[in-house]
Design a protein around this motif. Structure first.
Motif, PDB file in Angstrom:
ATOM      1  N   VAL A  89      -8.573   2.953  -9.823  1.00  0.00           N
ATOM      2  CA  VAL A  89      -7.406   2.713  -8.974  1.00  0.00           C
ATOM      3  C   VAL A  89      -6.446   1.749  -9.678  1.00  0.00           C
ATOM      4  N   SER A  90      -6.979   0.693 -10.281  1.00  0.00           N
ATOM      5  CA  SER A  90      -6.150  -0.280 -10.984  1.00  0.00           C
ATOM      6  C   SER A  90      -5.418   0.367 -12.151  1.00  0.00           C
ATOM      7  N   ASN A  91      -6.116   1.172 -12.938  1.00  0.00           N
ATOM      8  CA  ASN A  91      -5.492   1.822 -14.086  1.00  0.00           C
ATOM      9  C   ASN A  91      -4.400   2.803 -13.657  1.00  0.00           C
ATOM     10  N   ALA A  92      -4.641   3.526 -12.564  1.00  0.00           N
ATOM     11  CA  ALA A  92      -3.648   4.481 -12.086  1.00  0.00           C
ATOM     12  C   ALA A  92      -2.376   3.765 -11.620  1.00  0.00           C
ATOM     13  N   ILE A  93      -2.529   2.637 -10.931  1.00  0.00           N
ATOM     14  CA  ILE A  93      -1.363   1.886 -10.460  1.00  0.00           C
ATOM     15  C   ILE A  93      -0.598   1.291 -11.642  1.00  0.00           C
ATOM     16  N   TYR A 117     -10.426  -4.876  -3.717  1.00  0.00           N
ATOM     17  CA  TYR A 117     -11.520  -4.246  -2.956  1.00  0.00           C
ATOM     18  C   TYR A 117     -11.279  -2.745  -2.902  1.00  0.00           C
ATOM     19  N   VAL A 118     -12.336  -1.987  -3.071  1.00  0.00           N
ATOM     20  CA  VAL A 118     -12.288  -0.523  -2.923  1.00  0.00           C
ATOM     21  C   VAL A 118     -13.576  -0.072  -2.252  1.00  0.00           C
ATOM     22  N   ASN A 119     -13.441   0.786  -1.261  1.00  0.00           N
ATOM     23  CA  ASN A 119     -14.600   1.366  -0.571  1.00  0.00           C
ATOM     24  C   ASN A 119     -14.531   2.885  -0.714  1.00  0.00           C
ATOM     25  N   PRO A 120     -15.405   3.483  -1.537  1.00  0.00           N
ATOM     26  CA  PRO A 120     -15.366   4.938  -1.739  1.00  0.00           C
ATOM     27  C   PRO A 120     -15.870   5.739  -0.534  1.00  0.00           C
ATOM     28  N   THR A 122     -14.942   5.111   2.772  1.00  0.00           N
ATOM     29  CA  THR A 122     -13.785   5.300   3.651  1.00  0.00           C
ATOM     30  C   THR A 122     -12.480   5.457   2.876  1.00  0.00           C
ATOM     31  N   ASN A 123     -12.530   5.303   1.540  1.00  0.00           N
ATOM     32  CA  ASN A 123     -11.346   5.394   0.673  1.00  0.00           C
ATOM     33  C   ASN A 123     -10.288   4.351   1.055  1.00  0.00           C
ATOM     34  N   MET A 124     -10.756   3.148   1.325  1.00  0.00           N
ATOM     35  CA  MET A 124      -9.871   2.030   1.649  1.00  0.00           C
ATOM     36  C   MET A 124      -9.837   1.059   0.469  1.00  0.00           C
ATOM     37  N   CYS A 125      -8.691   0.400   0.300  1.00  0.00           N
ATOM     38  CA  CYS A 125      -8.588  -0.590  -0.771  1.00  0.00           C
ATOM     39  C   CYS A 125      -7.647  -1.718  -0.369  1.00  0.00           C
ATOM     40  N   ILE A 126      -7.830  -2.867  -1.016  1.00  0.00           N
ATOM     41  CA  ILE A 126      -6.963  -4.033  -0.831  1.00  0.00           C
ATOM     42  C   ILE A 126      -6.372  -4.384  -2.186  1.00  0.00           C
ATOM     43  N   ILE A 127      -5.047  -4.490  -2.231  1.00  0.00           N
ATOM     44  CA  ILE A 127      -4.345  -4.724  -3.490  1.00  0.00           C
ATOM     45  C   ILE A 127      -3.503  -5.990  -3.364  1.00  0.00           C
ATOM     46  N   ARG A 128      -3.608  -6.861  -4.367  1.00  0.00           N
ATOM     47  CA  ARG A 128      -2.831  -8.106  -4.383  1.00  0.00           C
ATOM     48  C   ARG A 128      -1.703  -7.996  -5.403  1.00  0.00           C
ATOM     49  N   ALA A 129      -0.541  -8.534  -5.016  1.00  0.00           N
ATOM     50  CA  ALA A 129       0.601  -8.617  -5.929  1.00  0.00           C
ATOM     51  C   ALA A 129       1.378  -9.885  -5.596  1.00  0.00           C
ATOM     52  N   ASN A 198     -22.179  -1.547   5.466  1.00  0.00           N
ATOM     53  CA  ASN A 198     -22.310  -2.966   5.839  1.00  0.00           C
ATOM     54  C   ASN A 198     -22.114  -3.883   4.630  1.00  0.00           C
ATOM     55  N   ASN A 199     -22.561  -3.424   3.466  1.00  0.00           N
ATOM     56  CA  ASN A 199     -22.352  -4.206   2.249  1.00  0.00           C
ATOM     57  C   ASN A 199     -20.864  -4.316   1.906  1.00  0.00           C
ATOM     58  N   TYR A 200     -20.136  -3.231   2.098  1.00  0.00           N
ATOM     59  CA  TYR A 200     -18.697  -3.265   1.820  1.00  0.00           C
ATOM     60  C   TYR A 200     -17.965  -4.177   2.812  1.00  0.00           C
ATOM     61  N   LEU A 201     -18.376  -4.147   4.064  1.00  0.00           N
ATOM     62  CA  LEU A 201     -17.768  -5.039   5.047  1.00  0.00           C
ATOM     63  C   LEU A 201     -18.032  -6.506   4.692  1.00  0.00           C
ATOM     64  N   ALA A 202     -19.216  -6.781   4.174  1.00  0.00           N
ATOM     65  CA  ALA A 202     -19.548  -8.144   3.767  1.00  0.00           C
ATOM     66  C   ALA A 202     -18.688  -8.582   2.584  1.00  0.00           C
ATOM     67  N   LYS A 203     -18.354  -7.645   1.706  1.00  0.00           N
ATOM     68  CA  LYS A 203     -17.491  -7.980   0.573  1.00  0.00           C
ATOM     69  C   LYS A 203     -16.107  -8.411   1.025  1.00  0.00           C
ATOM     70  N   ILE A 204     -15.601  -7.769   2.075  1.00  0.00           N
ATOM     71  CA  ILE A 204     -14.285  -8.156   2.594  1.00  0.00           C
ATOM     72  C   ILE A 204     -14.318  -9.590   3.116  1.00  0.00           C
ATOM     73  N   GLU A 205     -15.370  -9.941   3.823  1.00  0.00           N
ATOM     74  CA  GLU A 205     -15.449 -11.259   4.457  1.00  0.00           C
ATOM     75  C   GLU A 205     -15.496 -12.401   3.444  1.00  0.00           C
ATOM     76  N   VAL A 206     -15.973 -12.130   2.227  1.00  0.00           N
ATOM     77  CA  VAL A 206     -16.085 -13.195   1.229  1.00  0.00           C
ATOM     78  C   VAL A 206     -14.978 -13.120   0.177  1.00  0.00           C
ATOM     79  N   LEU A 207     -13.981 -12.295   0.399  1.00  0.00           N
ATOM     80  CA  LEU A 207     -12.880 -12.200  -0.567  1.00  0.00           C
ATOM     81  C   LEU A 207     -12.157 -13.537  -0.686  1.00  0.00           C
ATOM     82  N   GLU A 208     -11.771 -13.880  -1.889  1.00  0.00           N
ATOM     83  CA  GLU A 208     -11.008 -15.097  -2.146  1.00  0.00           C
ATOM     84  C   GLU A 208      -9.722 -14.743  -2.859  1.00  0.00           C
ATOM     85  N   HIS A 209      -8.810 -15.712  -2.878  1.00  0.00           N
ATOM     86  CA  HIS A 209      -7.497 -15.477  -3.479  1.00  0.00           C
ATOM     87  C   HIS A 209      -7.605 -15.042  -4.924  1.00  0.00           C
TER      88      HIS A 209
END
Length: 209
Positions: A89-93, A117-120, A122-129, A198-209
């Protein structure tokens, strides 16, 4: 001294620091022609200065919660489906930024750009800019039509400058998407799928800047 007093008209102020206090001594001359007939010494109230505080450098970012529609035009697809990852996803962007905004646009965006963050499932992702370049990144994602050679379309679900608000929105979207996923797979849903989710949801909760 009389001649020197006339240069400052009728007042001369001398600042004197005593400890942490700053005092001002005021000498007043009543004769503006330089012949001081009287001099008086007064003490003005001390001025207190707040200590200087070190400023912390803060970088302003924008966070985009996006869903990826895989194979939106089924009749144009060739081959098997693709599994999205932070890497592809990063390379494509980045490729899309380069094509649409050139090398200078890509270089300016790389300072803060990151696929957080990427979840294959649900195909959801979080992108920072960065705040200055997020519109450029967003436009490049909108014009992105494939990851590898597989057709995709990105859809923005949430945009925020606060990571905590982004995490709250992402968790809400993820849970709704997983409910749709469970309805789609039906009896084929395994305990391993639920554990991975559940593991992917846990990854979201611990995301940092």
């Amino acid at each position: 001294m009389m001649k020197w007093l006339t240069l400052f008209e009728s007042y001369i102020t001398f600042p004197i620091k005593v400890g942490e206090n700053l005092f001002f001594f005021l000498i007043e001359s009543t004769d503006l022609l330089g012949h001081a007939s009287s001099l008086s010494l007064s003490l003005r109230p001390p001025l207190r200065f707040a200590p200087l505080r070190k400023r912390k450098m803060v970088f302003k970012n924008r966070y985009m919660v996006m869903e990826v529609f895989m194979n939106p035009n089924r009749d144009q697809a060739a081959g098997d489906s693709i599994i999205i990852t932070q890497f592809n996803v990063s390379n494509a962007i980045k490729d899309s930024i380069l094509v649409n905004f050139g090398e200078c646009g890509l270089a300016a965006s790389l300072g803060s750009f990151q696929v957080k963050y990427v979840n294959p499932i649900t195909n959801m992702c979080i992108i920072r800019a960065s705040r200055e370049d997020y519109e450029k990144v967003w436009a490049s994602i909108t014009m992105l039509r494939s990851i590898g050679h597989y057709p995709v379309v990105f859809n923005l679900l949430d945009l925020s400058g606060n990571l905590q608000a982004t995490k709250t929105a992402a968790l809400k979207c993820e849970k709704a998407k997983f409910e749709q996923y469970k309805l789609m797979v039906g009896d084929r849903l395994s305990a391993d799928d639920t554990h991975r989710m559940n593991n992917y949801l846990a990854k979201i909760e611990v995301l940092e800047h």
